[in-house]
Design a protein around this motif. Structure first.
Motif, mmCIF file in Angstrom:
data_model
loop_
_atom_site.group_PDB
_atom_site.id
_atom_site.type_symbol
_atom_site.label_atom_id
_atom_site.label_comp_id
_atom_site.label_asym_id
_atom_site.label_seq_id
_atom_site.Cartn_x
_atom_site.Cartn_y
_atom_site.Cartn_z
ATOM 1 N N UNK A 144 -22.437 -5.261 -9.598
ATOM 2 C CA UNK A 144 -23.310 -6.421 -9.742
ATOM 3 C C UNK A 144 -23.745 -7.006 -8.413
ATOM 4 N N UNK A 145 -23.624 -6.238 -7.353
ATOM 5 C CA UNK A 145 -23.974 -6.700 -6.010
ATOM 6 C C UNK A 145 -25.422 -6.330 -5.697
ATOM 7 N N UNK A 146 -26.330 -7.247 -6.006
ATOM 8 C CA UNK A 146 -27.753 -6.965 -5.840
ATOM 9 C C UNK A 146 -28.125 -6.772 -4.375
ATOM 10 N N UNK A 147 -27.537 -7.556 -3.482
ATOM 11 C CA UNK A 147 -27.862 -7.443 -2.053
ATOM 12 C C UNK A 147 -27.486 -6.060 -1.510
ATOM 13 N N UNK A 148 -26.304 -5.585 -1.857
ATOM 14 C CA UNK A 148 -25.875 -4.273 -1.386
ATOM 15 C C UNK A 148 -26.741 -3.174 -1.998
ATOM 16 N N UNK A 149 -27.077 -3.327 -3.273
ATOM 17 C CA UNK A 149 -27.912 -2.319 -3.943
ATOM 18 C C UNK A 149 -29.292 -2.263 -3.303
ATOM 19 N N UNK A 150 -29.856 -3.439 -3.012
ATOM 20 C CA UNK A 150 -31.186 -3.469 -2.382
ATOM 21 C C UNK A 150 -31.148 -2.942 -0.955
ATOM 22 N N UNK A 151 -30.000 -3.062 -0.295
ATOM 23 C CA UNK A 151 -29.878 -2.550 1.067
ATOM 24 C C UNK A 151 -29.812 -1.025 1.089
ATOM 25 N N UNK A 152 -29.148 -0.445 0.108
ATOM 26 C CA UNK A 152 -28.968 1.010 0.080
ATOM 27 C C UNK A 152 -30.147 1.713 -0.595
ATOM 28 N N UNK A 153 -30.852 1.012 -1.463
ATOM 29 C CA UNK A 153 -31.944 1.621 -2.231
ATOM 30 C C UNK A 153 -33.009 2.296 -1.360
ATOM 31 N N UNK A 154 -33.541 1.648 -0.319
ATOM 32 C CA UNK A 154 -34.578 2.330 0.486
ATOM 33 C C UNK A 154 -34.091 3.613 1.155
ATOM 34 N N UNK A 155 -32.837 3.618 1.569
ATOM 35 C CA UNK A 155 -32.286 4.817 2.209
ATOM 36 C C UNK A 155 -32.160 5.937 1.175
ATOM 37 N N UNK A 156 -31.699 5.575 -0.025
ATOM 38 C CA UNK A 156 -31.560 6.576 -1.089
ATOM 39 C C UNK A 156 -32.924 7.145 -1.468
ATOM 40 N N UNK A 157 -33.916 6.283 -1.576
ATOM 41 C CA UNK A 157 -35.270 6.740 -1.921
ATOM 42 C C UNK A 157 -35.809 7.664 -0.834
ATOM 43 N N UNK A 158 -35.570 7.303 0.415
ATOM 44 C CA UNK A 158 -36.046 8.137 1.525
ATOM 45 C C UNK A 158 -35.370 9.505 1.511
ATOM 46 N N UNK A 159 -34.073 9.538 1.240
ATOM 47 C CA UNK A 159 -33.347 10.819 1.174
ATOM 48 C C UNK A 159 -33.888 11.694 0.039
ATOM 49 N N UNK A 160 -34.119 11.075 -1.110
ATOM 50 C CA UNK A 160 -34.642 11.831 -2.257
ATOM 51 C C UNK A 160 -36.038 12.369 -1.946
#
Length: 135
Positions: free
Chosen positions: A90-106
């Motif tokens: 439920x940690x939205x800040x951490x999820x939003x921080x990692x999301x762009x990196x995950x999208x870039x890797x994909x």
């Protein structure tokens, strides 16, 4: 030649694991698989070998490529799991921080042919939707 392929694979894996940014990971890919990359040079030198040696070297080179792709897929899975873990906590800040990196890797994996573009789009859509559902 096989020893050289093994060293190329090991160095590539180490550099990929130690890469802190997408640019470093891409530089590693270019050094190995690029137009003047180490693996490409070996494959070009296969023309002067006998058919039996060519077969063995070709199989070894394909195995190196497969291992490299496996390492990139593993890296993508790691980032997707980080997003999923943040969403589960439920940690939205951490999820939003990692999301762009995950999208870039994909996206990078898809552009290099490791994932089909539709598979990549589905993965991005799923993790983005999961992050957006957090309140």
């Amino acid at each position: 030649m096989k020893e050289k392929l093994k060293t190329i694979l090991e160095e590539s894996k180490k550099q990929l694991e130690n890469a802190t940014s997408l640019q470093e990971a891409d530089e590693t890919r270019v050094k190995v698989l690029g137009k003047k990359g180490a693996l490409t040079e070996i494959l070009r030198s296969m023309g002067g070998l006998s058919p039996e040696e060519r077969k063995e070297l070709g199989q070894a080179a394909n195995q190196v490529r497969a291992e490299r792709n496996k390492a990139i897929k593993s890296r993508v899975k790691t980032y997707v799991k980080k997003v999923d873990a943040a969403v589960a906590a439920g940690d939205k800040a951490a999820a939003e921080a990692v999301l762009p990196v995950a999208i870039a890797e994909i996206s990078k994996a898809a552009s290099k042919g490791i994932f089909h573009k539709n598979t990549a789009a589905r993965k991005v859509s799923r993790i983005t939707k999961a992050v957006n559902t957090l309140a």
